[in-house]
Design an enzyme around this catalytic site. Structure first.
Site, short mmCIF file in Angstrom:
data_model
loop_
_atom_site.label_atom_id
_atom_site.label_comp_id
_atom_site.label_asym_id
_atom_site.label_seq_id
_atom_site.Cartn_x
_atom_site.Cartn_y
_atom_site.Cartn_z
N GLU A 41 0.85 -1.20 0.00
CA GLU A 41 0.00 0.00 0.00
C GLU A 41 0.88 1.24 0.00
OE1 GLU A 41 -2.82 2.50 3.08
OE2 GLU A 41 -2.80 0.32 3.29
N ARG A 45 0.47 10.37 0.36
CA ARG A 45 0.78 11.49 1.25
C ARG A 45 2.00 12.28 0.78
NH1 ARG A 45 0.94 8.34 6.95
NH2 ARG A 45 -0.81 6.92 6.57
N THR A 69 -4.63 6.24 1.50
CA THR A 69 -5.03 7.63 1.71
C THR A 69 -5.83 8.17 0.52
OG1 THR A 69 -2.84 7.82 2.76
CG2 THR A 69 -4.24 9.75 2.84
N LYS A 129 -11.26 -1.88 6.14
CA LYS A 129 -10.11 -1.53 6.96
C LYS A 129 -10.65 -1.00 8.30
CE LYS A 129 -6.59 2.15 6.93
NZ LYS A 129 -5.86 3.09 6.06
#
Length: 208
Positions: A41, A45, A69, A129
């Site tokens: 993953e 960011r 994100t 998640k």
């Protein structure tokens, strides 16, 4: 496109990768995959995250590369255009989930409450998640949610570490966990790929 359920059962731990320097992307991915962690993953960011996804996809064929994100339709489109094989979001909005379902790219949406879980179930999503895991009640919370909602499978992320990962993985409703302890910033900055591979091997030996 691989289903999110299959992706979650590929490795017991999904490394959450923050890539600040583009030249680190491929060697970092190689180090993690060599250690047995194929599902990666890449968090969106940093300015180089999207290009990092493209490079890893092109140069690390054994990796299953996703974007983390993902918070709105714009970042979702960018992640899909970069070739992400799955998407991870810290929370849920109807616009984001609808756009993800329309895109055809599997999403692992973040939840912390039974109400959010039920909203996603209504949209046909049963893999989620649990984030931020420790701050949101951790293992006791997941056990509590599992009572009335046993059809849901989680990937707890946030505060998961080598100290508690096995405990999380022992839960019936947990398929894998997410964490960054295999590739912390200091090891990546030092380009210590050997130690990252060693940590990845330890993580991949955990059983769900």
């Amino acid at each position: 496109m691989t289903a999110i359920k299959d992706i979650m059962h590929t490795s017991p731990v999904i490394p959450v990768m923050v890539i600040n320097r583009l030249e680190h992307a491929v060697p970092l991915a190689h180090a993690l995959v060599e250690g047995g962690l194929k599902v990666l993953e890449i968090t969106l960011r940093t300015p180089v995250a999207l290009e990092a996804i493209k490079r890893i996809k092109a140069e690390v064929p054994d990796a299953i590369v996703g974007a983390g994100t993902v918070i709105n339709q714009e970042t979702l489109k960018q992640a899909v255009d970069a070739g992400s094989e799955f998407l991870v979001s810290p929370g849920v909005t109807d616009n984001l989930i609808d756009a993800a379902l329309k895109s055809g790219v599997p999403i692992l949406p973040g939840v912390i409450s039974p109400s959010e879980v039920m909203r996603l179930l209504e949209k046909g999503i049963s893999e989620m998640k649990f984030f931020p895991a420790e701050a949101a009640g951790g293992i006791p919370m997941l056990k509590s949610i599992g009572g009335p909602l046993p059809q849901v499978t989680f990937c707890p992320t946030g505060g998961v570490s080598p100290k508690n990962a096995a405990e999380y993985l022992a839960l019936k409703n947990v398929a894998c966990v997410g964490g960054s302890w295999m590739a912390p910033a200091d090891l990546v900055d030092a380009e210590d790929w050997t130690e990252i591979t060693r940590r990845a091997k330890e993580a991949s030996a955990l059983s769900a």
